[in-house]
Write an enzyme that holds these catalytic residues in place. Structure first.
Site, PDB file in Angstrom:
ATOM      1  CG  ASP A 174     -10.786   9.764  22.566  1.00  0.00           C
ATOM      2  OD1 ASP A 174      -9.616   9.913  22.972  1.00  0.00           O
ATOM      3  OD2 ASP A 174     -11.139   9.963  21.390  1.00  0.00           O
ATOM      4  CE  LYS A 208      -3.694  12.560  19.395  1.00  0.00           C
ATOM      5  NZ  LYS A 208      -3.582  13.353  18.169  1.00  0.00           N
ATOM      6  CG  HIS A 265     -10.311  11.613  16.451  1.00  0.00           C
ATOM      7  ND1 HIS A 265     -10.058  10.423  15.810  1.00  0.00           N
ATOM      8  CD2 HIS A 265      -9.303  12.449  16.093  1.00  0.00           C
ATOM      9  CE1 HIS A 265      -8.943  10.538  15.114  1.00  0.00           C
ATOM     10  NE2 HIS A 265      -8.464  11.755  15.264  1.00  0.00           N
ATOM     11  CB  CYS A 286      -9.836  12.653  12.394  1.00  0.00           C
ATOM     12  SG  CYS A 286      -8.508  12.211  11.319  1.00  0.00           S
ATOM     13  CD  GLN A 337      -6.249  16.294  21.158  1.00  0.00           C
ATOM     14  OE1 GLN A 337      -5.463  17.046  21.739  1.00  0.00           O
ATOM     15  NE2 GLN A 337      -5.989  15.789  19.966  1.00  0.00           N
TER      16      GLN A 337
HETATM   17  N1  PLP Z   1      -9.260  10.803  19.858  1.00  0.00           N
HETATM   18  C1  PLP Z   1      -8.991  12.117  19.810  1.00  0.00           C
HETATM   19  C2  PLP Z   1      -9.859  13.072  20.572  1.00  0.00           C
HETATM   20  C3  PLP Z   1      -7.905  12.575  19.064  1.00  0.00           C
HETATM   21  O1  PLP Z   1      -7.643  13.878  19.006  1.00  0.00           O
HETATM   22  C4  PLP Z   1      -7.116  11.633  18.353  1.00  0.00           C
HETATM   23  C5  PLP Z   1      -6.003  12.083  17.509  1.00  0.00           C
HETATM   24  O2  PLP Z   1      -5.946  13.212  17.078  1.00  0.00           O
HETATM   25  C6  PLP Z   1      -7.430  10.285  18.459  1.00  0.00           C
HETATM   26  C7  PLP Z   1      -8.510   9.899  19.223  1.00  0.00           C
HETATM   27  C8  PLP Z   1      -6.614   9.240  17.766  1.00  0.00           C
HETATM   28  O3  PLP Z   1      -5.344   9.212  18.293  1.00  0.00           O
HETATM   29  P1  PLP Z   1      -4.195   8.322  17.596  1.00  0.00           P
HETATM   30  O4  PLP Z   1      -4.165   8.766  16.163  1.00  0.00           O
HETATM   31  O5  PLP Z   1      -2.974   8.687  18.360  1.00  0.00           O
HETATM   32  O6  PLP Z   1      -4.582   6.907  17.750  1.00  0.00           O
END
Ligand code: PLP
Length: 404
Positions: free
Chosen positions: A198, A224, A121, A362, A201
Protein backbone atom coordinates in the site's frame (compact mmCIF):
# COMPACT_ATOMS: atom_id res chain seq x y z
CA UNK A 1 15.11 24.15 -4.02
CA UNK A 2 13.68 27.67 -4.03
CA UNK A 3 10.64 27.31 -1.77
CA UNK A 4 9.36 30.83 -2.40
CA UNK A 5 9.16 30.16 -6.13
CA UNK A 6 7.78 26.66 -5.67
CA UNK A 7 4.98 27.86 -3.41
CA UNK A 8 3.82 30.19 -6.19
CA UNK A 9 2.87 27.04 -8.13
CA UNK A 10 0.17 26.31 -5.52
CA UNK A 11 -2.42 29.12 -5.64
CA UNK A 12 -4.36 27.81 -2.62
CA UNK A 13 -1.39 28.50 -0.34
CA UNK A 14 -2.30 32.22 -0.59
CA UNK A 15 -5.71 31.62 0.98
CA UNK A 16 -6.64 32.96 4.37
CA UNK A 17 -8.43 30.74 6.87
CA UNK A 18 -10.10 32.38 9.85
CA UNK A 19 -8.42 35.61 8.74
CA UNK A 20 -4.97 34.06 9.08
CA UNK A 21 -2.66 32.91 6.29
CA UNK A 22 -3.32 29.23 5.66
CA UNK A 23 -0.70 26.89 7.12
CA UNK A 24 -1.56 23.57 5.55
CA UNK A 25 -0.12 20.64 7.51
CA UNK A 26 -2.62 17.96 6.46
CA UNK A 27 -0.75 16.66 3.44
CA UNK A 28 -1.04 12.98 4.34
CA UNK A 29 -4.81 13.36 3.94
CA UNK A 30 -4.43 15.11 0.60
CA UNK A 31 -1.86 17.41 -0.97
CA UNK A 32 -2.58 20.72 -2.63
CA UNK A 33 -2.46 20.89 -6.43
CA UNK A 34 -0.02 22.92 -8.49
CA UNK A 35 -1.37 25.13 -11.26
CA UNK A 36 -0.03 22.78 -13.95
CA UNK A 37 -2.28 20.00 -12.63
CA UNK A 38 -5.32 22.25 -12.48
CA UNK A 39 -4.58 23.45 -16.01
CA UNK A 40 -4.16 19.91 -17.35
CA UNK A 41 -7.65 19.11 -16.10
CA UNK A 42 -9.31 22.30 -17.31
CA UNK A 43 -7.50 21.98 -20.65
CA UNK A 44 -9.14 18.59 -21.11
CA UNK A 45 -12.61 19.98 -20.47
CA UNK A 46 -11.97 23.10 -22.55
CA UNK A 47 -10.42 21.42 -25.59
CA UNK A 48 -10.54 17.64 -25.51
CA UNK A 49 -13.58 16.38 -23.64
CA UNK A 50 -14.87 13.16 -25.15
CA UNK A 51 -15.02 9.54 -24.11
CA UNK A 52 -11.92 7.40 -24.50
CA UNK A 53 -11.32 4.12 -26.33
CA UNK A 54 -14.63 4.00 -28.16
CA UNK A 55 -14.71 6.74 -30.72
CA UNK A 56 -13.65 7.00 -34.34
CA UNK A 57 -13.95 10.77 -34.18
CA UNK A 58 -10.87 12.94 -33.74
CA UNK A 59 -11.55 14.26 -30.24
CA UNK A 60 -12.10 10.79 -28.87
CA UNK A 61 -8.93 9.55 -30.51
CA UNK A 62 -6.95 12.48 -29.16
CA UNK A 63 -8.36 11.95 -25.66
CA UNK A 64 -7.51 8.24 -25.90
CA UNK A 65 -3.95 8.99 -26.99
CA UNK A 66 -3.46 11.42 -24.10
CA UNK A 67 -5.05 8.97 -21.67
CA UNK A 68 -2.78 6.12 -22.77
CA UNK A 69 0.27 8.43 -22.57
CA UNK A 70 -0.45 8.67 -18.87
CA UNK A 71 -0.26 4.90 -18.53
CA UNK A 72 3.18 5.07 -20.13
CA UNK A 73 4.14 7.89 -17.81
CA UNK A 74 3.07 5.89 -14.72
CA UNK A 75 4.97 2.89 -16.06
CA UNK A 76 8.14 4.99 -16.23
CA UNK A 77 7.39 6.59 -12.86
CA UNK A 78 7.15 3.19 -11.13
CA UNK A 79 9.63 1.51 -13.48
CA UNK A 80 7.29 -1.37 -14.23
CA UNK A 81 8.33 -3.72 -16.98
CA UNK A 82 5.24 -3.21 -19.10
CA UNK A 83 2.55 -0.58 -19.35
CA UNK A 84 -0.12 -3.30 -19.36
CA UNK A 85 0.78 -3.79 -15.68
CA UNK A 86 -0.64 -0.34 -14.85
CA UNK A 87 -4.36 -0.18 -14.04
CA UNK A 88 -6.29 3.04 -13.44
CA UNK A 89 -8.63 3.10 -10.45
CA UNK A 90 -10.22 5.83 -8.34
CA UNK A 91 -7.63 5.62 -5.56
CA UNK A 92 -5.72 3.36 -3.18
CA UNK A 93 -8.90 2.10 -1.55
CA UNK A 94 -10.34 0.93 -4.84
CA UNK A 95 -6.95 -0.45 -5.88
CA UNK A 96 -6.65 -2.65 -2.79
CA UNK A 97 -10.29 -3.76 -3.06
CA UNK A 98 -9.67 -4.69 -6.69
CA UNK A 99 -6.66 -6.85 -5.84
CA UNK A 100 -8.24 -8.36 -2.71
CA UNK A 101 -11.39 -9.30 -4.60
CA UNK A 102 -9.85 -10.58 -7.83
CA UNK A 103 -6.75 -12.18 -6.35
CA UNK A 104 -8.81 -14.06 -3.79
CA UNK A 105 -11.16 -15.38 -6.48
CA UNK A 106 -8.17 -16.94 -8.23
CA UNK A 107 -5.92 -17.91 -5.35
CA UNK A 108 -7.60 -18.03 -1.93
CA UNK A 109 -9.65 -20.90 -0.55
CA UNK A 110 -10.95 -22.02 2.83
CA UNK A 111 -8.30 -22.25 5.52
CA UNK A 112 -5.76 -20.09 3.63
CA UNK A 113 -4.06 -17.21 5.36
CA UNK A 114 -3.61 -13.52 4.55
CA UNK A 115 -1.06 -11.36 6.36
CA UNK A 116 -1.51 -7.65 7.07
CA UNK A 117 0.07 -5.54 9.80
CA UNK A 118 -1.18 -3.82 12.91
CA UNK A 119 -0.32 -0.37 11.55
CA UNK A 120 -2.39 -0.49 8.38
CA UNK A 121 -4.92 2.08 7.20
CA UNK A 122 -8.45 0.63 7.27
CA UNK A 123 -8.23 0.45 3.47
CA UNK A 124 -5.64 -2.29 3.85
CA UNK A 125 -7.52 -4.16 6.57
CA UNK A 126 -11.22 -4.16 5.78
CA UNK A 127 -11.02 -5.45 2.15
CA UNK A 128 -9.01 -8.43 3.44
CA UNK A 129 -11.42 -9.00 6.33
CA UNK A 130 -14.28 -9.11 3.84
CA UNK A 131 -12.36 -11.61 1.72
CA UNK A 132 -11.40 -13.69 4.74
CA UNK A 133 -15.05 -13.90 5.73
CA UNK A 134 -16.19 -14.70 2.18
CA UNK A 135 -13.56 -17.38 1.63
CA UNK A 136 -13.38 -18.67 5.22
CA UNK A 137 -9.72 -17.68 5.21
CA UNK A 138 -7.73 -16.38 8.20
CA UNK A 139 -6.27 -12.91 8.65
CA UNK A 140 -2.90 -12.85 10.42
CA UNK A 141 -1.45 -9.64 11.81
CA UNK A 142 2.19 -8.52 12.14
CA UNK A 143 2.40 -6.55 15.40
CA UNK A 144 4.46 -3.40 15.92
CA UNK A 145 6.51 -2.34 18.94
CA UNK A 146 5.95 0.89 20.88
CA UNK A 147 8.32 2.73 18.55
CA UNK A 148 5.92 1.90 15.73
CA UNK A 149 8.21 -0.62 14.01
CA UNK A 150 6.94 -3.93 12.70
CA UNK A 151 8.16 -7.04 14.52
CA UNK A 152 9.82 -8.97 11.72
CA UNK A 153 10.59 -11.91 13.99
CA UNK A 154 6.87 -12.47 14.47
CA UNK A 155 6.35 -11.87 10.74
CA UNK A 156 8.77 -14.70 9.91
CA UNK A 157 6.79 -17.09 12.12
CA UNK A 158 3.51 -16.08 10.41
CA UNK A 159 4.71 -17.03 6.92
CA UNK A 160 3.79 -20.60 6.09
CA UNK A 161 2.48 -22.79 3.27
CA UNK A 162 -1.09 -21.58 3.90
CA UNK A 163 -0.14 -17.91 3.45
CA UNK A 164 -1.47 -16.74 0.08
CA UNK A 165 -0.62 -13.01 0.19
CA UNK A 166 1.07 -10.39 2.37
CA UNK A 167 -0.33 -6.85 2.24
CA UNK A 168 1.50 -4.06 4.07
CA UNK A 169 1.93 -0.31 3.94
CA UNK A 170 5.07 1.26 2.59
CA UNK A 171 4.69 4.15 5.05
CA UNK A 172 2.25 4.36 7.97
CA UNK A 173 -0.15 7.29 7.72
CA UNK A 174 -0.70 7.29 11.48
CA UNK A 175 2.89 6.98 12.73
CA UNK A 176 5.07 7.91 9.77
CA UNK A 177 6.97 4.61 10.05
CA UNK A 178 8.76 3.60 6.86
CA UNK A 179 8.47 -0.17 6.77
CA UNK A 180 11.39 -2.31 5.55
CA UNK A 181 9.35 -3.39 2.54
CA UNK A 182 12.24 -4.86 0.61
CA UNK A 183 12.99 -7.24 3.47
CA UNK A 184 9.29 -8.00 3.93
CA UNK A 185 9.02 -8.85 0.22
CA UNK A 186 12.16 -11.01 0.19
CA UNK A 187 11.03 -13.00 3.23
CA UNK A 188 7.64 -13.68 1.60
CA UNK A 189 9.18 -14.52 -1.78
CA UNK A 190 11.48 -17.06 -0.10
CA UNK A 191 8.25 -18.97 0.46
CA UNK A 192 6.74 -18.06 -2.93
CA UNK A 193 4.19 -15.72 -1.36
CA UNK A 194 3.23 -12.56 -3.29
CA UNK A 195 3.24 -9.15 -1.63
CA UNK A 196 1.04 -6.08 -2.07
CA UNK A 197 2.44 -2.75 -0.98
CA UNK A 198 0.00 0.00 0.00
CA UNK A 199 1.98 2.92 -1.34
CA UNK A 200 -0.51 5.69 -0.51
CA UNK A 201 2.03 7.34 1.82
CA UNK A 202 5.13 6.01 0.07
CA UNK A 203 4.77 7.47 -3.42
CA UNK A 204 4.72 11.13 -2.31
CA UNK A 205 8.09 10.80 -0.58
CA UNK A 206 10.16 8.12 -2.30
CA UNK A 207 11.23 7.16 -5.79
CA UNK A 208 9.51 3.85 -6.39
CA UNK A 209 11.05 1.13 -8.51
CA UNK A 210 8.69 -1.84 -8.55
CA UNK A 211 11.20 -4.03 -10.36
CA UNK A 212 13.88 -3.32 -7.81
CA UNK A 213 11.43 -3.88 -4.93
CA UNK A 214 10.10 -6.92 -6.76
CA UNK A 215 6.68 -6.35 -5.15
CA UNK A 216 3.80 -8.12 -6.83
CA UNK A 217 1.34 -5.25 -6.43
CA UNK A 218 1.87 -1.59 -5.59
CA UNK A 219 -1.16 0.68 -5.03
CA UNK A 220 -1.40 4.44 -4.63
CA UNK A 221 -3.70 7.47 -4.89
CA UNK A 222 -3.00 10.43 -7.15
CA UNK A 223 -4.37 12.98 -4.71
CA UNK A 224 -1.60 12.41 -2.16
CA UNK A 225 0.94 13.10 -4.93
CA UNK A 226 -0.25 16.59 -5.97
CA UNK A 227 -2.64 15.04 -8.52
CA UNK A 228 -6.45 15.29 -8.49
CA UNK A 229 -8.77 13.16 -6.41
CA UNK A 230 -10.50 10.42 -8.38
CA UNK A 231 -7.50 8.63 -9.83
CA UNK A 232 -5.38 5.84 -8.39
CA UNK A 233 -3.13 3.07 -9.60
CA UNK A 234 -2.69 -0.65 -9.24
CA UNK A 235 0.64 -1.89 -10.44
CA UNK A 236 0.50 -5.69 -10.72
CA UNK A 237 2.82 -8.26 -12.20
CA UNK A 238 1.47 -9.55 -15.47
CA UNK A 239 1.43 -13.18 -14.33
CA UNK A 240 -0.98 -12.33 -11.50
CA UNK A 241 -3.15 -9.88 -13.43
CA UNK A 242 -3.64 -12.41 -16.21
CA UNK A 243 -4.64 -15.12 -13.77
CA UNK A 244 -7.07 -12.89 -11.89
CA UNK A 245 -10.73 -12.55 -12.98
CA UNK A 246 -12.22 -9.09 -13.65
CA UNK A 247 -13.26 -6.94 -10.70
CA UNK A 248 -16.15 -4.93 -12.18
CA UNK A 249 -18.22 -5.90 -15.19
CA UNK A 250 -19.26 -3.41 -17.85
CA UNK A 251 -18.02 -1.55 -20.89
CA UNK A 252 -14.39 -1.68 -22.01
CA UNK A 253 -13.46 -4.77 -19.98
CA UNK A 254 -14.97 -7.15 -22.55
CA UNK A 255 -13.95 -8.63 -25.88
CA UNK A 256 -17.36 -9.90 -26.85
CA UNK A 257 -20.70 -10.01 -25.07
CA UNK A 258 -23.38 -12.55 -25.93
CA UNK A 259 -26.16 -13.88 -23.78
CA UNK A 260 -24.56 -17.25 -24.21
CA UNK A 261 -21.40 -15.91 -22.57
CA UNK A 262 -18.92 -13.03 -22.45
CA UNK A 263 -15.21 -13.01 -23.16
CA UNK A 264 -13.00 -10.54 -21.35
CA UNK A 265 -10.52 -7.99 -22.64
CA UNK A 266 -6.74 -8.21 -22.19
CA UNK A 267 -5.00 -6.56 -19.23
CA UNK A 268 -5.10 -3.76 -18.22
CA UNK A 269 -8.55 -3.13 -19.78
CA UNK A 270 -9.99 -6.26 -18.16
CA UNK A 271 -9.85 -4.31 -14.89
CA UNK A 272 -11.07 -0.95 -16.20
CA UNK A 273 -14.82 -1.26 -16.63
CA UNK A 274 -16.76 1.89 -17.46
CA UNK A 275 -15.77 5.44 -18.29
CA UNK A 276 -12.61 6.44 -16.41
CA UNK A 277 -12.06 9.83 -14.84
CA UNK A 278 -10.08 11.10 -17.82
CA UNK A 279 -9.41 14.65 -16.58
CA UNK A 280 -8.07 13.28 -13.29
CA UNK A 281 -5.86 10.81 -15.12
CA UNK A 282 -4.43 13.64 -17.24
CA UNK A 283 -3.91 15.61 -14.03
CA UNK A 284 -1.91 12.68 -12.66
CA UNK A 285 0.54 12.94 -15.55
CA UNK A 286 1.01 16.66 -14.89
CA UNK A 287 1.66 15.89 -11.21
CA UNK A 288 4.20 13.19 -12.06
CA UNK A 289 6.00 15.57 -14.42
CA UNK A 290 5.92 18.19 -11.69
CA UNK A 291 7.46 16.01 -8.94
CA UNK A 292 10.00 14.65 -11.41
CA UNK A 293 11.03 18.21 -12.25
CA UNK A 294 11.80 18.76 -8.55
CA UNK A 295 13.36 15.32 -8.05
CA UNK A 296 12.88 12.84 -5.24
CA UNK A 297 16.33 13.46 -3.76
CA UNK A 298 15.38 17.10 -3.19
CA UNK A 299 11.91 16.18 -1.90
CA UNK A 300 13.28 13.61 0.53
CA UNK A 301 16.02 15.89 1.85
CA UNK A 302 13.56 18.72 2.43
CA UNK A 303 10.98 16.54 4.14
CA UNK A 304 13.58 14.72 6.30
CA UNK A 305 14.81 18.09 7.54
CA UNK A 306 11.23 19.11 8.35
CA UNK A 307 10.63 15.85 10.23
CA UNK A 308 13.74 16.29 12.38
CA UNK A 309 13.13 19.98 12.95
CA UNK A 310 9.47 19.54 13.90
CA UNK A 311 10.20 16.59 16.20
CA UNK A 312 12.83 18.59 18.08
CA UNK A 313 10.65 21.71 18.35
CA UNK A 314 7.60 19.69 19.42
CA UNK A 315 9.48 18.05 22.28
CA UNK A 316 10.68 21.49 23.42
CA UNK A 317 7.03 22.55 23.86
CA UNK A 318 6.80 20.12 26.79
CA UNK A 319 3.91 17.88 27.89
CA UNK A 320 4.01 16.28 24.45
CA UNK A 321 3.87 12.58 23.60
CA UNK A 322 5.04 11.63 20.12
CA UNK A 323 3.59 8.39 18.76
CA UNK A 324 5.95 6.45 16.55
CA UNK A 325 9.68 6.83 17.00
CA UNK A 326 10.78 4.50 14.23
CA UNK A 327 14.34 4.84 12.95
CA UNK A 328 13.00 5.78 9.54
CA UNK A 329 9.96 8.04 9.30
CA UNK A 330 8.41 9.99 6.45
CA UNK A 331 5.63 12.48 5.95
CA UNK A 332 3.57 12.25 9.12
CA UNK A 333 4.21 13.11 12.76
CA UNK A 334 1.61 12.10 15.35
CA UNK A 335 1.48 13.57 18.84
CA UNK A 336 -0.74 14.49 21.75
CA UNK A 337 -0.63 17.29 24.27
CA UNK A 338 -0.72 15.20 27.44
CA UNK A 339 -4.16 15.05 29.00
CA UNK A 340 -5.81 16.98 26.16
CA UNK A 341 -8.19 15.63 23.54
CA UNK A 342 -6.62 15.97 20.05
CA UNK A 343 -9.84 17.53 18.69
CA UNK A 344 -9.39 20.46 21.09
CA UNK A 345 -5.83 20.98 19.85
CA UNK A 346 -6.94 20.77 16.21
CA UNK A 347 -9.89 23.12 16.71
CA UNK A 348 -7.83 25.82 18.41
CA UNK A 349 -5.04 25.57 15.84
CA UNK A 350 -7.65 25.94 13.10
CA UNK A 351 -8.67 29.28 14.63
CA UNK A 352 -5.08 30.35 13.97
CA UNK A 353 -5.19 29.25 10.33
CA UNK A 354 -3.39 25.94 10.84
CA UNK A 355 -4.82 22.80 9.24
CA UNK A 356 -3.80 19.60 11.00
CA UNK A 357 -5.60 16.27 11.25
CA UNK A 358 -6.94 14.84 14.49
CA UNK A 359 -8.52 11.51 15.31
CA UNK A 360 -7.78 7.90 14.51
CA UNK A 361 -6.54 8.57 10.96
CA UNK A 362 -8.45 5.51 9.69
CA UNK A 363 -6.01 3.37 11.66
CA UNK A 364 -8.00 2.41 14.73
CA UNK A 365 -5.82 -0.63 15.57
CA UNK A 366 -2.87 1.80 15.95
CA UNK A 367 -4.88 3.83 18.45
CA UNK A 368 -5.90 0.62 20.24
CA UNK A 369 -2.22 -0.34 20.51
CA UNK A 370 -1.46 2.85 22.44
CA UNK A 371 -4.85 2.86 24.18
CA UNK A 372 -5.69 6.38 23.01
CA UNK A 373 -8.71 7.89 21.24
CA UNK A 374 -6.59 9.55 18.60
CA UNK A 375 -3.68 11.82 17.90
CA UNK A 376 -2.98 15.19 16.38
CA UNK A 377 -1.00 14.73 13.17
CA UNK A 378 1.08 17.15 11.17
CA UNK A 379 2.17 16.03 7.73
CA UNK A 380 4.57 17.65 5.30
CA UNK A 381 4.79 18.35 1.59
CA UNK A 382 7.34 19.88 -0.74
CA UNK A 383 5.91 23.36 -0.13
CA UNK A 384 6.02 23.18 3.71
CA UNK A 385 8.42 25.74 5.19
CA UNK A 386 10.33 25.96 8.49
CA UNK A 387 8.59 29.29 9.07
CA UNK A 388 5.26 27.46 8.96
CA UNK A 389 6.56 24.94 11.49
CA UNK A 390 7.74 27.79 13.73
CA UNK A 391 4.29 29.38 13.54
CA UNK A 392 2.68 26.01 14.30
CA UNK A 393 4.94 25.52 17.35
CA UNK A 394 4.28 29.03 18.67
CA UNK A 395 0.55 28.46 18.19
CA UNK A 396 0.73 25.11 19.96
CA UNK A 397 2.37 26.84 22.93
CA UNK A 398 -0.59 29.24 23.04
CA UNK A 399 -3.00 26.27 22.84
CA UNK A 400 -1.13 24.62 25.69
CA UNK A 401 -1.48 27.73 27.83
CA UNK A 402 -5.21 27.77 27.18
CA UNK A 403 -5.82 24.06 27.78
CA UNK A 404 -3.33 23.08 30.49
N1 PLP B 1 -3.58 3.62 2.69
C1 PLP B 1 -2.95 4.58 3.39
C2 PLP B 1 -1.65 4.26 4.07
C3 PLP B 1 -3.50 5.86 3.46
O1 PLP B 1 -2.88 6.81 4.15
C4 PLP B 1 -4.73 6.11 2.80
C5 PLP B 1 -5.37 7.43 2.91
O2 PLP B 1 -5.12 8.19 3.81
C6 PLP B 1 -5.32 5.08 2.08
C7 PLP B 1 -4.72 3.85 2.04
C8 PLP B 1 -6.60 5.30 1.34
O3 PLP B 1 -6.41 6.20 0.32
P1 PLP B 1 -7.66 6.77 -0.52
O4 PLP B 1 -8.60 7.33 0.51
O5 PLP B 1 -7.05 7.80 -1.39
O6 PLP B 1 -8.24 5.64 -1.27
Amino acid sequence: MNLTNLRKDFPILNEKVNNKPLVYLDNAATTQKPLCVIEAMSNYYLHLNSNVHRGVHTLSQQATTEFEHVRKSVQTFLNSKEQEEIIFTRGTTESINLVASSFSEAFIKEGDEIIVSELEHHSNIVPWQIIAQRKKAILRVIPFNDNGELDLNVYKTLLNEKTKIVSVAHVSNALGTVNPIKEIITLAHNKNIPVLIDGAQGVPHYKIDVQDLDCDFYCFSGHKLYAPMGVGIVYGKRKFLEAMPPYHGGGEMIKEVRFSGTTFNEIPYKFEAGTPSVADVLGLKAAIDYVNSIGFETIQKHEDELMQYTTKKLLEVGDITIYGNAKQKAGSLSFNLNGVHPFDVGTLLDQLGIAIRTGHHCAQPVMQHYDIVGTARVSFAIYTTKEEIDYFIESLKRVKQILL
